[in-house]
Scaffold this motif. Structure first.
Motif, mmCIF file in Angstrom:
data_model
loop_
_atom_site.group_PDB
_atom_site.id
_atom_site.type_symbol
_atom_site.label_atom_id
_atom_site.label_comp_id
_atom_site.label_asym_id
_atom_site.label_seq_id
_atom_site.Cartn_x
_atom_site.Cartn_y
_atom_site.Cartn_z
ATOM 1 N N THR A 241 -5.294 -34.742 -12.784
ATOM 2 C CA THR A 241 -4.422 -35.246 -12.382
ATOM 3 C C THR A 241 -4.700 -36.731 -11.895
ATOM 4 O O THR A 241 -5.697 -36.954 -12.459
ATOM 5 N N GLY A 242 -3.363 -37.477 -11.461
ATOM 6 C CA GLY A 242 -3.834 -39.245 -11.491
ATOM 7 C C GLY A 242 -5.479 -39.349 -11.082
ATOM 8 O O GLY A 242 -6.039 -40.319 -10.859
ATOM 9 N N LEU A 243 -5.010 -38.572 -9.484
ATOM 10 C CA LEU A 243 -5.941 -39.156 -8.320
ATOM 11 C C LEU A 243 -7.050 -38.662 -8.705
ATOM 12 O O LEU A 243 -7.919 -39.952 -8.687
ATOM 13 N N GLN A 244 -7.791 -37.986 -9.382
ATOM 14 C CA GLN A 244 -9.361 -37.303 -10.162
ATOM 15 C C GLN A 244 -9.687 -38.233 -11.010
ATOM 16 O O GLN A 244 -10.348 -39.075 -11.072
ATOM 17 N N ARG A 245 -8.385 -38.826 -12.173
ATOM 18 C CA ARG A 245 -8.595 -40.215 -12.922
ATOM 19 C C ARG A 245 -8.573 -41.676 -12.400
ATOM 20 O O ARG A 245 -10.143 -41.909 -12.667
ATOM 21 N N CYS A 246 -7.911 -41.741 -11.596
ATOM 22 C CA CYS A 246 -8.349 -43.196 -11.012
ATOM 23 C C CYS A 246 -9.502 -43.232 -9.638
ATOM 24 O O CYS A 246 -10.377 -44.222 -10.334
ATOM 25 N N VAL A 247 -10.270 -41.732 -8.958
ATOM 26 C CA VAL A 247 -11.715 -42.337 -8.256
ATOM 27 C C VAL A 247 -12.808 -41.972 -9.458
ATOM 28 O O VAL A 247 -13.241 -43.339 -8.811
ATOM 29 N N ARG A 248 -12.653 -41.368 -10.664
ATOM 30 C CA ARG A 248 -13.700 -41.691 -11.556
ATOM 31 C C ARG A 248 -13.440 -42.681 -12.133
ATOM 32 O O ARG A 248 -14.439 -43.376 -11.911
ATOM 33 N N GLU A 249 -12.311 -43.706 -11.889
ATOM 34 C CA GLU A 249 -11.999 -44.604 -13.736
ATOM 35 C C GLU A 249 -12.545 -45.895 -12.084
ATOM 36 O O GLU A 249 -13.212 -46.963 -12.811
ATOM 37 N N MET A 250 -12.096 -45.652 -10.954
ATOM 38 C CA MET A 250 -12.741 -46.845 -9.748
ATOM 39 C C MET A 250 -13.629 -46.985 -9.736
ATOM 40 O O MET A 250 -14.121 -48.116 -8.802
ATOM 41 N N LEU A 251 -13.967 -45.572 -9.119
ATOM 42 C CA LEU A 251 -15.690 -45.647 -7.967
ATOM 43 C C LEU A 251 -16.858 -44.811 -9.182
ATOM 44 O O LEU A 251 -17.766 -44.927 -8.657
ATOM 45 N N HIS A 252 -16.402 -44.290 -10.127
ATOM 46 C CA HIS A 252 -17.514 -43.616 -10.788
ATOM 47 C C HIS A 252 -16.897 -43.666 -12.531
ATOM 48 O O HIS A 252 -16.948 -42.589 -12.997
ATOM 49 N N PRO A 253 -17.276 -45.334 -12.937
ATOM 50 C CA PRO A 253 -16.978 -45.214 -14.182
ATOM 51 C C PRO A 253 -18.208 -45.586 -15.348
ATOM 52 O O PRO A 253 -17.727 -44.763 -16.266
ATOM 53 N N GLU A 254 -19.228 -44.943 -14.509
ATOM 54 C CA GLU A 254 -20.306 -43.777 -15.826
ATOM 55 C C GLU A 254 -19.989 -42.772 -16.152
ATOM 56 O O GLU A 254 -20.526 -41.982 -16.984
ATOM 57 N N GLN A 255 -18.920 -41.961 -15.778
ATOM 58 C CA GLN A 255 -18.404 -40.560 -15.577
ATOM 59 C C GLN A 255 -17.852 -40.425 -17.206
ATOM 60 O O GLN A 255 -16.916 -41.571 -17.419
ATOM 61 N N PRO A 256 -17.512 -39.524 -17.970
ATOM 62 C CA PRO A 256 -17.565 -38.988 -19.490
ATOM 63 C C PRO A 256 -15.365 -39.260 -18.730
ATOM 64 O O PRO A 256 -15.610 -38.798 -18.230
ATOM 65 N N ASP A 257 -14.589 -39.491 -20.520
ATOM 66 C CA ASP A 257 -13.610 -39.287 -19.981
ATOM 67 C C ASP A 257 -12.875 -38.123 -20.807
ATOM 68 O O ASP A 257 -13.274 -38.323 -21.871
ATOM 69 N N PRO A 258 -12.482 -37.480 -19.786
ATOM 70 C CA PRO A 258 -12.201 -36.119 -20.175
ATOM 71 C C PRO A 258 -10.852 -35.806 -21.074
ATOM 72 O O PRO A 258 -10.602 -34.842 -22.130
ATOM 73 N N THR A 259 -10.285 -37.383 -20.854
ATOM 74 C CA THR A 259 -8.850 -37.107 -21.023
ATOM 75 C C THR A 259 -8.723 -38.399 -22.840
ATOM 76 O O THR A 259 -7.867 -38.834 -22.429
ATOM 77 N N GLU A 260 -9.964 -38.570 -23.059
ATOM 78 C CA GLU A 260 -9.969 -39.991 -24.292
ATOM 79 C C GLU A 260 -8.484 -39.696 -25.323
ATOM 80 O O GLU A 260 -7.856 -41.156 -25.511
ATOM 81 N N HIS A 261 -8.521 -38.441 -25.201
ATOM 82 C CA HIS A 261 -7.741 -38.650 -26.641
ATOM 83 C C HIS A 261 -6.064 -37.679 -26.219
ATOM 84 O O HIS A 261 -5.494 -36.946 -26.607
ATOM 85 N N ASP A 262 -6.085 -37.720 -25.230
ATOM 86 C CA ASP A 262 -5.121 -37.107 -24.449
ATOM 87 C C ASP A 262 -3.791 -37.778 -24.483
ATOM 88 O O ASP A 262 -3.116 -39.017 -25.220
ATOM 89 N N ASP A 263 -2.875 -36.845 -24.952
ATOM 90 C CA ASP A 263 -1.333 -36.964 -25.123
ATOM 91 C C ASP A 263 -0.851 -36.623 -23.468
ATOM 92 O O ASP A 263 -0.550 -35.520 -22.750
ATOM 93 N N PRO A 264 0.290 -37.400 -23.160
ATOM 94 C CA PRO A 264 0.292 -37.990 -21.311
ATOM 95 C C PRO A 264 1.748 -36.804 -21.335
ATOM 96 O O PRO A 264 2.053 -36.429 -20.581
ATOM 97 N N TRP A 265 2.748 -35.670 -22.415
ATOM 98 C CA TRP A 265 3.404 -35.229 -22.318
ATOM 99 C C TRP A 265 2.791 -33.527 -22.746
ATOM 100 O O TRP A 265 3.556 -32.686 -22.883
ATOM 101 N N THR A 266 1.298 -33.604 -22.991
ATOM 102 C CA THR A 266 0.742 -31.932 -22.687
ATOM 103 C C THR A 266 1.100 -31.900 -20.927
ATOM 104 O O THR A 266 -0.003 -32.851 -20.636
ATOM 105 N N PRO A 267 1.560 -31.180 -20.799
ATOM 106 C CA PRO A 267 1.284 -29.750 -19.322
ATOM 107 C C PRO A 267 -0.402 -29.700 -19.110
ATOM 108 O O PRO A 267 -0.747 -29.519 -20.239
ATOM 109 N N ARG A 268 0.167 -30.648 -17.957
ATOM 110 C CA ARG A 268 -1.743 -30.081 -17.240
ATOM 111 C C ARG A 268 -2.200 -28.880 -16.824
ATOM 112 O O ARG A 268 -1.069 -27.873 -16.317
#
Length: 343
Positions: free
Chosen positions: A315-342
């Motif tokens: 989710t957007g909130l989860q991504r913001c929290v990870r990138e802003m507060l836990h940048p050491e965590q891997p990005d699960p959406t590195e190759h994400d398609d923004p049009w793919t349903p969550r």
């Protein structure tokens, strides 16, 4: 794109591809900033679509027809707003910009059956390249309009070759020009309308802080927690574009205030992080970790800021929290398609 090189609506893009100087088009019939600013109030109010030079911009005739159908309520909503959203998704905003003042008037008409859908598209041309963007430096960033010494700015070009910064600047100018029509929608009975109005107004030029003051006024009366969060995000975005240190302090007080609804505290925490370069304090981290539940993260995806930031597996909130507060965590959406349903 077919035979775009022989299509007169691509005259400027074709000339730029062939090496023409962009300076020569500033203020002319292919500068959508100048064209949008020149649309007379009576043309907007009367939906005199034939007086707008849609044909000067790629696929302009499609946009004009879509707005006509939407205005007359004679077509499914996707026929009208889908053209605008589809073109913006395909990075073709120039003609879509010309639809903004008409979309605003449809949204402001309480009798129109598709007003919420029209309002949702008002902001589409005003923001570019922001899907999956959730960093402190980028989430709420309003890049400056390209100046004459850097006409393309930070936005580069659209898929047609048109300068994307011109489209974004023109859309924001159109929203600013009609801010008085959008501001009353912050008090609309429909929460979705209030959210989308805040999102649109956050893209306005607010040098006199009237828009930000309208957000604060509505906050005093707002009871819906998600709309409350939208108003906080809108306040932060307006402040990101036009810095105001007292508002940054207010944002910090907001996420520390346990009397505020959790959604608003989370929005204030993210907003404050985007407005400062200070390290995240321990009490902010603790508050976010406590409040950012999965259920709340999914609920906050009703906010367009969060919907744009997220991906199919986050989710957007989860991504913001990870990138802003836990940048050491891997990005699960590195190759994400923004049009793919969550999921």
């Amino acid at each position: 794109m077919g035979e775009w090189r022989t299509d007169p609506t691509f005259a400027m893009c074709r000339a730029l591809t062939d090496g023409a100087d962009l300076y020569s088009f500033v203020g002319g019939p292919f500068d959508v900033r100048a064209v949008a600013a020149a649309i007379r109030p009576e043309v907007k109010d009367g939906f005199l679509l034939c007086e707008v030079p849609w044909e000067n911009f790629p696929q302009g005739d499609h946009v004009r027809e879509a707005i006509h159908l939407l205005h007359t309520s004679g077509s499914p909503v996707r026929t009208g707003t889908g053209v605008v959203s589809g073109m913006c998704a395909n990075d073709m905003r120039a003609a879509a910009v010309l639809a903004v003042p008409f979309l605003i008037r449809i949204a402001a008409d309480p009798r129109h059956p598709y007003r919420a859908d029209a309002l949702a598209e008002v902001s589409s041309p005003a923001r570019a390249r922001y899907f999956n963007v959730a960093s402190r430096g980028e989430l709420l960033l309003h890049r400056a309009e390209p100046q004459y010494d850097d006409l393309y700015g930070d936005y580069g070009v659209e898929v047609t070759g048109y300068p994307a910064g011109w489209s974004v600047a023109a859309a924001r100018g159109a929203i600013t020009a009609d801010a008085t029509l959008l501001t009353p929608l912050l008090h609309d009975p429909d929460p979705a309308i209030r959210i989308r109005a805040a999102y649109a107004l956050a893209a306005a030029t607010d040098l006199d802080r009237a828009v930000r003051a309208a957000f604060r006024t509505r906050l005093d009366a707002e009871q819906d927690p998600i709309v409350h969060a939208a108003l906080v995000f809108a306040t932060a975005e307006a402040t990101r574009a036009h810095p105001h240190p007292p508002t940054t302090v207010w944002m910090r007080e907001r996420w520390r205030d346990r009397a505020q609804v959790p959604e608003a505290r989370l929005a204030a925490a993210i907003g404050w992080l985007c407005l400062t370069d200070e390290p995240a304090p321990d009490d902010l981290r603790a508050a976010v970790d406590d409040l950012a539940t999965d259920e709340r993260a999914h609920a906050m995806d009703d906010l367009p800021w969060m919907a744009a930031a997220g991906g199919s597996s986050e989710t957007g909130l989860q991504r913001c929290v990870r990138e802003m507060l836990h940048p050491e965590q891997p990005d699960p959406t590195e190759h994400d398609d923004p049009w793919t349903p969550r999921s």
